[in-house]
Design a protein around this motif. Structure first.
Motif, short mmCIF file in Angstrom:
data_model
loop_
_atom_site.label_atom_id
_atom_site.label_comp_id
_atom_site.label_asym_id
_atom_site.label_seq_id
_atom_site.Cartn_x
_atom_site.Cartn_y
_atom_site.Cartn_z
N LYS A 1 0.82 -1.20 0.00
CA LYS A 1 0.00 0.00 0.00
C LYS A 1 0.85 1.26 0.00
N LYS A 2 1.92 1.27 0.80
CA LYS A 2 2.79 2.44 0.84
C LYS A 2 3.41 2.70 -0.53
N MET A 3 3.82 1.63 -1.20
CA MET A 3 4.44 1.79 -2.52
C MET A 3 3.46 2.44 -3.51
N ARG A 5 0.89 4.38 -2.70
CA ARG A 5 0.71 5.79 -2.30
C ARG A 5 1.88 6.63 -2.78
N ASP A 6 3.09 6.08 -2.62
CA ASP A 6 4.27 6.81 -3.10
C ASP A 6 4.23 6.98 -4.62
N ASP A 9 1.78 9.73 -5.32
CA ASP A 9 2.36 11.03 -4.97
C ASP A 9 3.45 11.43 -5.95
N LYS A 91 7.17 15.89 0.58
CA LYS A 91 7.00 14.70 -0.28
C LYS A 91 8.09 14.65 -1.33
#
Length: 124
Positions: A1-3, A5-6, A9, A91
């Motif tokens: 999930k973080k990947m 989101r990154d 972004d 970011k």
């Protein structure tokens, strides 16, 4: 999930910085990152296309933002706009490695066009 989101972004940052994103270049950046760091191989060309489709639309050989910037909102709510600016600066610092890989990636279409040009010189 973080990947993911990154990735989202990063795409938003690139749209803001350059006004467009080249999918092939982004795919190459993630491939290069996957060679150097664990976990980045989960980002494939298909997942990049999926995320691009949520925030951008295809335009010639690149993707552009679906929604234009709202300059009036920033003028009406300067405090919110300032917080937004700080958030995206942070970011960008977090994602600078991928940004640099993207900006330094060679686009295959350019390489292929050059190869096609030279191969058409062969007479039969």
């Amino acid at each position: 999930k973080k990947m993911m989101r990154d990735l989202r972004d990063l795409i938003l940052l690139l749209l803001n910085m350059h006004g467009m994103v080249q999918r092939e270049r982004l795919t190459r950046a993630y491939s290069a990152k996957a060679e150097r760091a664990r976990g980045y191989d989960v980002i494939t060309a298909d997942s990049i296309t999926f995320v691009l489709q949520t925030v951008a639309k295809k335009h010639d050989d690149c993707w552009v933002a679906k929604v234009e910037d709202d300059e009036e909102f920033a003028a009406d709510f300067p405090e919110v706009a300032a917080c937004h600016g700080v958030y995206w600066m942070k970011k960008k610092e977090m994602l600078i490695g991928l940004i640099e890989l993207y900006e330094n990636a060679e686009v295959e279409a350019e390489v292929d066009a050059e190869a096609d040009f030279h191969s058409s010189d062969i007479s039969v």
